[in-house]
Design a protein around this motif. Structure first.
Motif, PDB file in Angstrom:
ATOM      1  N   VAL A  42       4.817   4.434  19.266  1.00  0.00           N
ATOM      2  CA  VAL A  42       6.262   4.595  19.473  1.00  0.00           C
ATOM      3  C   VAL A  42       6.625   4.216  20.910  1.00  0.00           C
ATOM      4  O   VAL A  42       7.630   3.539  21.155  1.00  0.00           O
ATOM      5  N   ASP A  43       5.803   4.623  21.887  1.00  0.00           N
ATOM      6  CA  ASP A  43       6.045   4.260  23.289  1.00  0.00           C
ATOM      7  C   ASP A  43       5.991   2.744  23.468  1.00  0.00           C
ATOM      8  O   ASP A  43       6.834   2.162  24.161  1.00  0.00           O
ATOM      9  N   ASP A  44       4.995   2.107  22.842  1.00  0.00           N
ATOM     10  CA  ASP A  44       4.883   0.645  22.933  1.00  0.00           C
ATOM     11  C   ASP A  44       6.109  -0.035  22.329  1.00  0.00           C
ATOM     12  O   ASP A  44       6.651  -0.990  22.894  1.00  0.00           O
ATOM     13  N   LEU A  45       6.539   0.460  21.171  1.00  0.00           N
ATOM     14  CA  LEU A  45       7.722  -0.107  20.521  1.00  0.00           C
ATOM     15  C   LEU A  45       8.971   0.081  21.379  1.00  0.00           C
ATOM     16  O   LEU A  45       9.824  -0.811  21.472  1.00  0.00           O
ATOM     17  N   GLU A  46       9.067   1.243  22.010  1.00  0.00           N
ATOM     18  CA  GLU A  46      10.208   1.512  22.883  1.00  0.00           C
ATOM     19  C   GLU A  46      10.200   0.547  24.071  1.00  0.00           C
ATOM     20  O   GLU A  46      11.238   0.002  24.445  1.00  0.00           O
ATOM     21  N   GLN A  47       9.037   0.320  24.633  1.00  0.00           N
ATOM     22  CA  GLN A  47       8.905  -0.606  25.763  1.00  0.00           C
ATOM     23  C   GLN A  47       9.268  -2.030  25.323  1.00  0.00           C
ATOM     24  O   GLN A  47       9.974  -2.754  26.033  1.00  0.00           O
ATOM     25  N   GLN A  48       8.791  -2.429  24.151  1.00  0.00           N
ATOM     26  CA  GLN A  48       9.116  -3.750  23.626  1.00  0.00           C
ATOM     27  C   GLN A  48      10.614  -3.890  23.383  1.00  0.00           C
ATOM     28  O   GLN A  48      11.203  -4.939  23.628  1.00  0.00           O
TER      29      GLN A  48
END
Length: 145
Positions: A42-48
């Motif tokens: 979820v953090d990676d998706l948010e960053q993307q």
């Protein structure tokens, strides 16, 4: 013997309880590990998504800048187009005048041959017309009138 059966049953239940406790601990660890994985995802998706939003803003600004540049040069493009049209007209006019000039040179040479006969000057270099032939044609025209 009853005590012994109860004692074995108690030992069996305690063993099952230990097994369940171990299984529960393993299950909790597995769930915690999966949860950490999902949180990272979820953090990676948010960053993307943030990067995508920033890229979108950059692209929108670049499109706006390009549109402004296009709007600024549109009059110049129109001016170039008008100049090209004018150039084409002037080029056609120049070709027409060159043809007219050659025709007038041919007529002038023919008139020179008619008026001066053998004393007429020789044709100039680059004159493609046959002054003698034109002179004959002019003589016939004059005779017919």
């Amino acid at each position: 013997s009853k005590i012994r059966e109860l004692s074995e049953e108690k030992a069996s239940l305690q063993s099952a309880r230990v097994d369940l406790g171990t299984a529960g601990g393993t299950l909790r660890e597995t769930i915690a590990s999966q949860s950490e994985g999902w949180v990272r995802r979820v953090d990676d998706l948010e960053q993307q998504r943030k990067l995508t939003d920033q890229d979108r803003v950059k692209l929108i600004n670049e499109c706006a800048d390009l549109q402004a540049r296009l709007d600024a040069i549109a009059p110049q493009v129109q001016g170039v187009q008008e100049l090209e049209e004018r150039h084409a007209k002037l080029d056609a006019e120049r070709a027409r005048l060159a043809d007219e000039s050659q025709r007038l040179r041919d007529v002038n040479a023919a008139l020179g041959v008619l008026l001066l006969g053998d004393d007429a000057p020789p044709p100039m270099a680059g004159d493609g017309g046959d002054a003698g032939a034109v002179a004959e044609a002019l003589a016939r025209v004059v005779q017919l009138q």
